[in-house]
Design a protein around this motif. Structure first.
Motif, mmCIF file in Angstrom:
data_model
loop_
_atom_site.group_PDB
_atom_site.id
_atom_site.type_symbol
_atom_site.label_atom_id
_atom_site.label_comp_id
_atom_site.label_asym_id
_atom_site.label_seq_id
_atom_site.Cartn_x
_atom_site.Cartn_y
_atom_site.Cartn_z
ATOM 1 N N ILE A 104 -15.492 13.511 71.679
ATOM 2 C CA ILE A 104 -15.027 12.681 72.800
ATOM 3 C C ILE A 104 -16.101 12.597 73.872
ATOM 4 N N GLU A 105 -16.706 13.733 74.204
ATOM 5 C CA GLU A 105 -17.765 13.755 75.218
ATOM 6 C C GLU A 105 -18.908 12.820 74.830
ATOM 7 N N ALA A 106 -19.303 12.893 73.559
ATOM 8 C CA ALA A 106 -20.411 12.055 73.099
ATOM 9 C C ALA A 106 -20.028 10.583 73.108
ATOM 10 N N ALA A 107 -18.761 10.284 72.838
ATOM 11 C CA ALA A 107 -18.326 8.887 72.776
ATOM 12 C C ALA A 107 -18.165 8.262 74.152
ATOM 13 N N VAL A 108 -17.811 9.053 75.144
ATOM 14 C CA VAL A 108 -17.554 8.503 76.488
ATOM 15 C C VAL A 108 -18.830 7.982 77.119
ATOM 16 N N VAL A 109 -19.877 8.779 77.083
ATOM 17 C CA VAL A 109 -21.119 8.457 77.811
ATOM 18 C C VAL A 109 -21.953 7.440 77.039
ATOM 19 N N ASP A 110 -22.321 6.357 77.732
ATOM 20 C CA ASP A 110 -23.204 5.362 77.102
ATOM 21 C C ASP A 110 -24.612 5.397 77.689
ATOM 22 N N GLY A 111 -24.820 6.192 78.777
ATOM 23 C CA GLY A 111 -26.145 6.319 79.369
ATOM 24 C C GLY A 111 -26.539 5.184 80.284
ATOM 25 N N ARG A 112 -25.684 4.140 80.357
ATOM 26 C CA ARG A 112 -25.999 3.000 81.215
ATOM 27 C C ARG A 112 -24.983 2.916 82.355
ATOM 28 N N THR A 113 -23.793 2.440 82.030
ATOM 29 C CA THR A 113 -22.757 2.353 83.065
ATOM 30 C C THR A 113 -22.053 3.691 83.235
ATOM 31 N N VAL A 114 -21.635 4.275 82.114
ATOM 32 C CA VAL A 114 -20.996 5.595 82.155
ATOM 33 C C VAL A 114 -22.093 6.640 81.966
ATOM 34 N N THR A 115 -22.403 7.348 83.036
ATOM 35 C CA THR A 115 -23.532 8.286 82.984
ATOM 36 C C THR A 115 -23.118 9.721 82.720
ATOM 37 N N GLY A 116 -21.829 10.015 82.732
ATOM 38 C CA GLY A 116 -21.406 11.383 82.458
ATOM 39 C C GLY A 116 -19.914 11.567 82.646
ATOM 40 N N ILE A 117 -19.465 12.775 82.382
ATOM 41 C CA ILE A 117 -18.063 13.153 82.563
ATOM 42 C C ILE A 117 -17.994 14.166 83.699
ATOM 43 N N ILE A 118 -17.203 13.850 84.715
ATOM 44 C CA ILE A 118 -17.047 14.780 85.832
ATOM 45 C C ILE A 118 -16.074 15.891 85.441
ATOM 46 N N HIS A 119 -14.929 15.527 84.905
ATOM 47 C CA HIS A 119 -14.031 16.518 84.281
ATOM 48 C C HIS A 119 -13.080 15.787 83.343
ATOM 49 N N MET A 120 -12.520 16.529 82.401
ATOM 50 C CA MET A 120 -11.669 15.923 81.382
ATOM 51 C C MET A 120 -10.597 16.900 80.954
ATOM 52 N N ARG A 121 -9.420 16.368 80.632
ATOM 53 C CA ARG A 121 -8.329 17.169 80.095
ATOM 54 C C ARG A 121 -7.776 16.474 78.859
ATOM 55 N N THR A 122 -7.388 17.257 77.882
ATOM 56 C CA THR A 122 -6.790 16.713 76.663
ATOM 57 C C THR A 122 -5.500 17.457 76.367
ATOM 58 N N LEU A 123 -4.578 16.774 75.680
ATOM 59 C CA LEU A 123 -3.286 17.380 75.351
ATOM 60 C C LEU A 123 -2.739 16.736 74.090
ATOM 61 N N HIS A 124 -2.269 17.576 73.166
ATOM 62 C CA HIS A 124 -1.629 17.063 71.954
ATOM 63 C C HIS A 124 -0.193 16.670 72.270
ATOM 64 N N LEU A 125 0.106 15.371 72.143
ATOM 65 C CA LEU A 125 1.473 14.890 72.281
ATOM 66 C C LEU A 125 2.246 15.070 70.988
ATOM 67 N N GLY A 126 1.542 15.314 69.920
ATOM 68 C CA GLY A 126 2.092 15.541 68.601
ATOM 69 C C GLY A 126 0.933 15.923 67.696
ATOM 70 N N PRO A 127 1.212 16.284 66.447
ATOM 71 C CA PRO A 127 0.127 16.690 65.558
ATOM 72 C C PRO A 127 -0.945 15.620 65.368
ATOM 73 N N GLU A 128 -0.547 14.348 65.358
ATOM 74 C CA GLU A 128 -1.506 13.262 65.153
ATOM 75 C C GLU A 128 -1.568 12.337 66.357
ATOM 76 N N GLU A 129 -1.346 12.865 67.553
ATOM 77 C CA GLU A 129 -1.399 12.034 68.751
ATOM 78 C C GLU A 129 -1.983 12.835 69.905
ATOM 79 N N LEU A 130 -3.098 12.352 70.434
ATOM 80 C CA LEU A 130 -3.836 13.076 71.457
ATOM 81 C C LEU A 130 -3.908 12.249 72.737
ATOM 82 N N LEU A 131 -3.652 12.897 73.870
ATOM 83 C CA LEU A 131 -3.808 12.273 75.190
ATOM 84 C C LEU A 131 -5.122 12.745 75.801
ATOM 85 N N ILE A 132 -5.879 11.810 76.358
ATOM 86 C CA ILE A 132 -7.152 12.131 77.001
ATOM 87 C C ILE A 132 -7.144 11.552 78.410
#
Length: 316
Positions: A220-248
């Protein structure tokens, strides 16, 4: 389904063996297999109910119902399987009697070992497709889908329980003392209680809400940053809503001179990259912000998910 079919057949054969021999080990094992059958049924019901569409009252859907039913499995295994076996074994030790028609329990136990071995082999085969390089203990601890760990532990416990039952019946026949049958029954009960406690601990963690695994977090970290407009992640939280469903949910750093249209386009592109990297990422919230050196110097968000990423905007 393989476990359910095997346990129903085994339960019927064990109760027949108990009726002919009077073996408490057979009765305990019969109740054990009946409880296991009920557990597999609960897992199937939980899987079906978890597929319901989201509603206004439950906007994130019903995926976590699978965790609830898995927790019910641990309760059933503890109460119906483990505690009953301990009670029955205690009564047999207090009032022992010789086994009758010994060939019934021995024959049924051999049949049960073969049937449980088939179910266990199926569970191992299905699990190997998901666990990758993880050890079995790591797979059981980290698996987000509860069905396979539950069936694995149940089948493993069943095979050990059958060996204990065979040992108890065999010693009772060799010594002519029915106390050994009761001791084997108590051992089966203790085993079931221990397995139930492990299941309860694992499913409790899922019910409370678990973050994404470390490998998914890195993707996820690698996918978020594009190096142009999105330059980094300040903070992030993730949570499993189910076995095959993830909230970011993440606060991302963008360039201070980007237009709103450019930021919106970058967020949409980042969401697409996240879903491509981690397909179970179903709900994504990205909040743009201007990266601040002071914020980075203050350290990671103290409320951020443990083990999650720390502020690391690219280029700073």
């Amino acid at each position: 389904m393989a476990a359910l079919g095997a346990n129903l057949a085994i339960a019927a054969s064990k109760f027949v063996a108990f009726a002919f021999s009077g073996s408490s080990s057979m009765l305990a094992e019969g109740v054990h297999s009946l409880a296991d059958s009920g557990n597999q049924f609960l897992l199937l019901v939980g899987g079906k109910r978890a597929q319901r569409e989201a509603t206004p009252q439950h906007p994130f859907g019903y995926g976590r119902e699978r965790f609830i039913y898995a927790f019910l499995v641990s309760i059933v295994l503890f109460s119906v399987g483990g505690m009953f076996a301990i009670y029955e074994g205690y009564e047999k030790i207090r009032h022992p009697h010789q086994l009758e028609h010994w060939y019934w329990p021995v024959g049924v136990l051999v049949f049960a070992i073969i049937a449980e071995g088939f179910s266990f082999r199926t569970a191992i085969k299905e699990s190997n497709e998901l666990r990758g390089k993880l050890s079995w203990a790591q797979f059981i601890r980290r698996a987000k889908a509860p069905e396979l760990p539950v069936v694995l532990l149940e089948d493993f416990g069943a095979l050990i329980g059958l060996a204990l039952a065979l040992g108890g019946v065999g010693l009772a026949l060799l010594t002519g003392d029915g106390v050994w049958d009761g001791i084997g029954t108590v051992c089966i009960g203790v085993l079931l209680v221990l397995i139930a406690l492990v299941l309860a601990a694992e499913t409790k963690s899922l019910l409370l809400g678990e973050a994404a695994g470390l490998e998914d977090v890195k993707k996820i970290e690698a996918a978020v940053v594009d190096g142009r407009t999105v330059t980094g992640i300040i903070h992030m939280r993730t949570l499993h809503l189910g076995p095959e469903e993830l909230l970011i949910a993440a606060k991302i750093a963008v360039q201070h001179d980007d237009t709103a249209a450019e930021v919106a386009s970058a967020i949409n592109a980042a969401e697409a990259r996240i879903r491509a990297a981690v397909p179970i990422a179903r709900v994504i919230y990205l909040e743009p912000d201007i990266y601040s050196e002071a914020e980075a110097a203050a350290g990671p968000d103290p409320k951020a998910t443990p083990g999650g990423p720390t502020p690391h905007p690219a280029g700073h």
